[in-house]
Design a protein around this motif. Structure first.
Motif, short mmCIF file in Angstrom:
data_model
loop_
_atom_site.label_atom_id
_atom_site.label_comp_id
_atom_site.label_asym_id
_atom_site.label_seq_id
_atom_site.Cartn_x
_atom_site.Cartn_y
_atom_site.Cartn_z
N UNK A 60 78.44 -69.56 101.63
CA UNK A 60 77.27 -70.38 101.92
C UNK A 60 76.00 -69.56 101.71
N UNK A 61 74.99 -70.19 101.10
CA UNK A 61 73.69 -69.53 100.95
C UNK A 61 72.58 -70.57 100.94
N UNK A 62 71.35 -70.09 101.04
CA UNK A 62 70.18 -70.97 101.13
C UNK A 62 69.24 -70.70 99.96
N UNK A 63 68.73 -71.78 99.40
CA UNK A 63 67.66 -71.69 98.39
C UNK A 63 66.39 -72.13 99.10
N UNK A 64 65.46 -71.20 99.26
CA UNK A 64 64.23 -71.49 99.98
C UNK A 64 63.07 -71.56 99.00
N UNK A 65 62.49 -72.75 98.88
CA UNK A 65 61.37 -72.98 97.95
C UNK A 65 61.67 -72.46 96.54
N UNK A 66 62.90 -72.69 96.10
CA UNK A 66 63.29 -72.33 94.73
C UNK A 66 63.71 -70.89 94.55
N UNK A 67 64.00 -70.17 95.64
CA UNK A 67 64.37 -68.76 95.54
C UNK A 67 65.53 -68.45 96.47
N UNK A 68 66.42 -67.58 96.03
CA UNK A 68 67.54 -67.14 96.86
C UNK A 68 67.94 -65.73 96.48
N UNK A 69 68.37 -64.96 97.48
CA UNK A 69 68.81 -63.59 97.24
C UNK A 69 70.34 -63.50 97.18
N UNK A 70 71.03 -64.63 97.14
CA UNK A 70 72.49 -64.64 97.18
C UNK A 70 73.09 -64.13 95.87
N UNK A 71 74.16 -63.33 95.99
CA UNK A 71 74.90 -62.86 94.83
C UNK A 71 75.77 -63.98 94.24
N UNK A 72 75.99 -65.04 95.01
CA UNK A 72 76.81 -66.16 94.53
C UNK A 72 76.01 -67.13 93.65
N UNK A 73 74.71 -66.97 93.59
CA UNK A 73 73.88 -67.81 92.73
C UNK A 73 73.80 -67.17 91.35
N UNK A 74 74.30 -67.88 90.33
CA UNK A 74 74.27 -67.36 88.95
C UNK A 74 72.95 -67.73 88.29
N UNK A 75 72.57 -68.99 88.37
CA UNK A 75 71.29 -69.40 87.79
C UNK A 75 70.74 -70.62 88.52
N UNK A 76 69.43 -70.75 88.41
CA UNK A 76 68.72 -71.84 89.05
C UNK A 76 67.52 -72.16 88.18
N UNK A 77 67.46 -73.38 87.63
CA UNK A 77 66.32 -73.72 86.78
C UNK A 77 65.29 -74.55 87.54
N UNK A 78 65.25 -74.38 88.84
CA UNK A 78 64.30 -75.10 89.70
C UNK A 78 62.96 -74.40 89.70
N UNK A 79 61.93 -75.17 89.47
CA UNK A 79 60.59 -74.64 89.69
C UNK A 79 59.99 -75.50 90.79
N UNK A 80 59.52 -74.88 91.86
CA UNK A 80 59.06 -75.65 93.02
C UNK A 80 58.08 -76.75 92.63
N UNK A 118 48.54 -76.25 103.54
CA UNK A 118 48.54 -76.46 102.09
C UNK A 118 48.81 -77.92 101.73
N UNK A 119 49.25 -78.72 102.72
CA UNK A 119 49.64 -80.11 102.53
C UNK A 119 50.71 -80.25 101.45
N UNK A 120 51.65 -79.30 101.42
CA UNK A 120 52.77 -79.36 100.49
C UNK A 120 54.08 -79.29 101.25
N UNK A 121 55.11 -79.88 100.67
CA UNK A 121 56.44 -79.86 101.27
C UNK A 121 57.12 -78.53 100.93
N UNK A 122 57.60 -77.84 101.96
CA UNK A 122 58.35 -76.60 101.80
C UNK A 122 59.82 -76.92 102.11
N UNK A 123 60.76 -76.44 101.30
CA UNK A 123 62.16 -76.85 101.44
C UNK A 123 63.12 -75.68 101.58
N UNK A 124 64.25 -75.98 102.21
CA UNK A 124 65.41 -75.08 102.27
C UNK A 124 66.63 -75.91 101.95
#
Length: 146
Positions: A60-80, A118-124
């Motif tokens: 299990x890992x978390x992607x916080x605002x399009x970023x994660x430090x997990x070794x189990x994440x190979x790639x992520x094409x998300x841009x916040x 900032x009036x923006x949505x921050x996600x996890x």
């Protein structure tokens, strides 16, 4: 006899009308209307995390605002995405949580908040261990009572 019968009938009708009562009741009606504001997101109202590639048998890992430090994440094409309110005065941070589900019923957890500065949505986005492939979707509502 006929005369007395008619007089009796008229007297009976007069008595019935005189003893009639009318009931009155007071009824209160109430309606509360709330108007929902809207959000404008860069991606047409969708917070799109794009394609997330994870290792098989991932932890299990978390992607916080399009970023994660997990070794189990190979790639992520998300841009916040930038999602800001079009209407409404959100004077404080508002938190939310929901589940994203795929067609097989598997779930990802999405949580976050509307940052009042900032009036923006921050996600996890929480990716569970051994997550199966699929398209995961869900919706949520932000509400503030003031």
């Amino acid at each position: 006899m006929r005369k007395y019968f008619l007089l009796s009938a008229v007297a009976l009708m007069a008595t019935t009308t005189a003893n009639a009562t009318t009931d009155y009741a007071e009824v209160t009606a109430k309606a509360t209307i709330q108007v929902a504001g809207t959000f404008e997101c860069d991606n047409g109202g969708v917070i799109d995390f794009g394609t997330i590639v994870v290792k098989q048998d991932n932890e299990e890992f978390v992607i916080e605002n399009g970023d994660s430090a997990s070794d189990d994440l190979i790639s992520l094409d998300y841009s916040p995405e930038s999602c800001t309110p079009n209407t409404g005065d959100f004077g404080s941070d508002i938190t939310f949580s929901t589940e994203l589900k795929n067609a097989g019923g598997n779930k990802l957890s999405l949580s976050g908040y509307l940052d009042s500065d900032s009036e923006e949505i921050q996600t996890e986005l929480t990716i569970p261990s051994d997550v199966p492939a699929g398209v995961y979707e869900g919706t949520f509502t932000l509400a503030q009572t003031y």
